[in-house]
Design an enzyme around this catalytic site. Structure first.
Site, PDB file in Angstrom:
ATOM      1  N   CYS A   9       0.837  -1.196   0.000  1.00 15.33           N
ATOM      2  CA  CYS A   9       0.000   0.000   0.000  1.00 15.33           C
ATOM      3  C   CYS A   9       0.872   1.245   0.000  1.00 15.33           C
ATOM      4  O   CYS A   9       2.063   1.182   0.288  1.00 15.33           O
ATOM      5  CB  CYS A   9      -0.872   0.056   1.251  1.00 15.33           C
ATOM      6  N   GLY A  35      -0.185   0.324  -5.082  1.00 15.08           N
ATOM      7  CA  GLY A  35      -1.479  -0.326  -4.921  1.00 15.08           C
ATOM      8  C   GLY A  35      -2.456   0.180  -5.953  1.00 15.08           C
ATOM      9  O   GLY A  35      -2.596   1.389  -6.137  1.00 15.08           O
ATOM     10  N   ASN A 109       0.034   0.920   6.038  1.00 14.72           N
ATOM     11  CA  ASN A 109       0.830   0.170   5.071  1.00 14.72           C
ATOM     12  C   ASN A 109       1.631  -0.870   5.845  1.00 14.72           C
ATOM     13  O   ASN A 109       2.434  -0.509   6.698  1.00 14.72           O
ATOM     14  CB  ASN A 109       1.774   1.142   4.346  1.00 14.72           C
ATOM     15  N   GLY A 110       1.378  -2.152   5.570  1.00 16.63           N
ATOM     16  CA  GLY A 110       2.106  -3.194   6.280  1.00 16.63           C
ATOM     17  C   GLY A 110       1.226  -4.403   6.508  1.00 16.63           C
ATOM     18  O   GLY A 110       0.167  -4.537   5.899  1.00 16.63           O
ATOM     19  N   CYS A 243      12.754  -3.273   4.646  1.00 15.14           N
ATOM     20  CA  CYS A 243      12.535  -4.248   3.570  1.00 15.14           C
ATOM     21  C   CYS A 243      13.487  -3.985   2.407  1.00 15.14           C
ATOM     22  O   CYS A 243      13.351  -2.985   1.699  1.00 15.14           O
ATOM     23  CB  CYS A 243      11.088  -4.155   3.075  1.00 15.14           C
ATOM     24  N   TYR A 249      13.034  -3.589  -5.878  1.00 14.42           N
ATOM     25  CA  TYR A 249      11.935  -3.631  -6.834  1.00 14.42           C
ATOM     26  C   TYR A 249      10.767  -2.692  -6.536  1.00 14.42           C
ATOM     27  O   TYR A 249      10.270  -2.014  -7.421  1.00 14.42           O
ATOM     28  CB  TYR A 249      11.405  -5.074  -6.918  1.00 14.42           C
ATOM     29  N   CYS A 389       6.761 -13.468   1.920  1.00 11.82           N
ATOM     30  CA  CYS A 389       6.861 -12.319   2.824  1.00 11.82           C
ATOM     31  C   CYS A 389       5.689 -12.326   3.796  1.00 11.82           C
ATOM     32  O   CYS A 389       4.562 -12.600   3.415  1.00 11.82           O
ATOM     33  CB  CYS A 389       6.849 -11.021   2.015  1.00 11.82           C
ATOM     34  N   CYS A 440      15.689  -6.311   6.409  1.00 10.62           N
ATOM     35  CA  CYS A 440      15.063  -7.627   6.324  1.00 10.62           C
ATOM     36  C   CYS A 440      15.453  -8.244   4.990  1.00 10.62           C
ATOM     37  O   CYS A 440      15.350  -7.597   3.943  1.00 10.62           O
ATOM     38  CB  CYS A 440      13.538  -7.497   6.397  1.00 10.62           C
ATOM     39  N   CYS A 443      13.012 -13.019   2.578  1.00 13.38           N
ATOM     40  CA  CYS A 443      12.554 -13.750   1.392  1.00 13.38           C
ATOM     41  C   CYS A 443      13.710 -14.464   0.687  1.00 13.38           C
ATOM     42  O   CYS A 443      13.483 -15.359  -0.120  1.00 13.38           O
ATOM     43  CB  CYS A 443      11.780 -12.835   0.447  1.00 13.38           C
TER      44      CYS A 443
HETATM   45  S1  SF4 Z   1      10.483 -10.812   3.500  1.00 12.67           S
HETATM   46 FE1  SF4 Z   1      11.377  -9.800   1.675  1.00 12.67          FE
HETATM   47  S2  SF4 Z   1       9.678  -8.596   0.804  1.00 12.67           S
HETATM   48 FE2  SF4 Z   1       9.114  -9.103   2.932  1.00 12.67          FE
HETATM   49  S3  SF4 Z   1       9.816  -7.391   4.215  1.00 12.67           S
HETATM   50 FE3  SF4 Z   1      11.454  -8.911   4.217  1.00 12.67          FE
HETATM   51  S4  SF4 Z   1      12.788  -8.285   2.490  1.00 12.67           S
HETATM   52 FE4  SF4 Z   1      10.824  -7.248   2.216  1.00 12.67          FE
END
Ligand code: SF4
Length: 471
Positions: A9, A35, A109-110, A243, A249, A389, A440, A443
């Site tokens: 979002c 979004g 958003n989240g 993230c 991307y 994710c 993070c 993924c």
């Molecule tokens: S899992 Fe991947 S897409 Fe999700 S917050 Fe972590 S880095 Fe971002």
């Protein structure tokens, strides 16, 4: 990757400007990539809030008559792609409710990893939900909070949720913006004349002429009321988990995200991949649009000429009618077509940001071969995408993620490339530099910064009849 993983979002608020709703409307255009299923704006004048929401793109939902009704010097907007809850108008945001705390508007958003439990607990105490969105959980927590002030009620509500949130909440008197302590999703603060702007990405600031001030820090709470801004950190600090896929991307290349220029970071990913892959070719071509910046970096580092290998059709909506099998790869072809004169007879290096299911990459490679490419090296500017994710991005299940189930060599064979290389995790982290530990990367690595006993990608998708006063 073309639209295989969806953004979550985008949010924006403008305070202290007579054209607040119009500016939010423009800002939502800039955030549309985050979004496309629904959007909405809440405005505030003389302590009265007005709302307009609808399904579809910003251009489809708002007209002059709707904007004219959104009077006031403060406004809050949201564009949505459903990560939890289905695609219905009840799930559109901002959520505006009348409750014991007065009129309250929330844009989120989240994704909350404990929303099922919190929702069940709230329902057992009499809350009646009208949407299937996890964001409504926060609204109910605010409404039910024993804290007397709106600001304290927001803090109280956020203390009960886990997962990712960049959030803006507004009542008759003030606005509260907050980012979860790990800072998964971006949020930025800026000024516009004597007023303030808060948004998911700085590209929204550029469009409305706002001046970027800074990132809202992970765990920070900003309160704006009576023309003044205060900030503090109500929760214990956590290891940051911004993230990394926003930089790879999701975010627009003209945005500053996590205080980093997205375009430059993507170029660095491309350059690092050129170092690691060590392949030779005649031309470097990006999978548009997300591969473009990285392809520039790859080309500059490798000295291999960058060519426009594809034309992208930007006018294809998210839904179109699939014809029968008579036209091969219709879906991908509708969005993307190779430029035969650019690729025929060439050793082509294709730059993509990720491979999700592998089916789109296979179609891209097949189309390039049909267009006469001599050899195809597929180069991906992130490590293999192996895990779904939990923090607000709509991803396929582990079983559907090709890198979860297959080796790099098996993937190469499946997509039909002559060679395949991914950016290594070490290479990715080296580009992020000193603060690499504050991202993070779940993924790729499977190391989730926040887990909960009921954590899963899509938490619930229940149908509820509207029964409380959400406007
Ligand atoms: S899992 Fe991947 S897409 Fe999700 S917050 Fe972590 S880095 Fe971002």
């Amino acid at each position: 990757m073309i639209d295989e993983i969806q953004h979550d979002c985008g949010i924006i608020a403008v305070l202290g400007h007579p054209e607040a709703a119009n500016l939010v409307y423009l800002g939502l255009y800039a955030l549309q990539h985050r979004g496309q299923e629904s959007c909405g704006i809440v405005s505030r004048r003389d302590q009265r809030m007005r709302v307009a929401k609808g399904m579809g793109l910003v251009a489809d939902v708002f007209d002059q008559a709707k904007l004219d009704q959104l009077v006031g010097d403060s406004a809050l907007g949201h564009v949505r792609y459903s990560t939890t809850g289905s695609s219905r108008l009840e799930n559109a945001q901002p959520i505006l409710v009348d409750c014991a705390k007065g009129s309250v508007a929330v844009a989120h958003n989240g994704n909350l990893v404990n929303s099922l439990e919190v929702r069940a607990e709230l329902e057992s105490r009499g809350s009646i939900f009208q949407s299937t969105s996890d964001s409504e959980t926060i609204v109910h927590l605010i409404a039910k909070s024993r804290m007397a002030s709106f600001e304290d009620a927001v803090v109280d509500a956020l203390s009960k949720v886990r997962g990712s949130y960049s959030l803006i909440a507004m009542n008759q008197d003030m606005l509260v913006a907050a980012r979860d302590p790990r800072g998964f999703r971006p949020l930025v603060l800026g000024t516009l004349g004597d007023g303030y702007v808060i948004a998911s990405e700085t590209c929204a600031f550029d469009l409305i002429g706002a001046k970027y001030s800074r990132e809202v820090e992970p765990g920070e709470l900003i309160v704006i009321g009576g023309g003044e801004l205060r900030n503090y950190f109500p929760f214990p600090p956590r290891r940051k988990a911004r993230c990394v896929f926003e930089l790879i991307y999701f975010a627009r290349p003209d945005s500053l995200v996590f205080s980093k220029p997205t375009h430059i970071v993507r170029k660095q990913f491309g350059a690092k991949l050129a170092d690691e892959a060590g392949v030779s070719g005649d031309i470097v071509i990006p999978v548009p649009d997300s591969g473009i910046c990285a392809a520039i970096g790859f080309s500059e580092r490798s000295g291999i000429f960058r060519e426009k290998g594809f034309t992208r059709n930007h006018y294809v909506g998210r839904t179109f009618i699939e014809p029968k099998q008579s036209i091969r790869y219709f879906g991908v072809k509708l969005k993307l077509n190779p430029i035969r004169d650019a690729v025929a007879g060439k050793r082509v290096i294709v730059i993509d940001d990720s491979i999700v299911r592998g089916t789109t990459s296979k179609k891209i490679i097949d189309m390039l071969r049909e267009a006469g490419a001599k050899t195809i090296h597929y180069a991906v500017t992130s490590p293999p995408y192996k895990h779904p994710c939990m923090y607000g991005i709509d991803t396929p299940t582990e079983e559907e993620l090709i890198a979860n189930q297959h080796s790099v060599e098996e993937i190469r064979k499946f997509i039909g490339a002559d060679t395949l290389s991914y950016l290594s995790m070490k290479g990715l982290l080296s580009v992020l530099g000193e603060d690499a530990k504050g991202y993070c990367t779940a993924c790729f690595s499977g190391k989730y910064p926040v887990v909960h006993k009921s954590s899963k990608v899509s938490q619930f998708d229940l149908f509820r009849f509207p029964s409380i006063n959400i406007r």
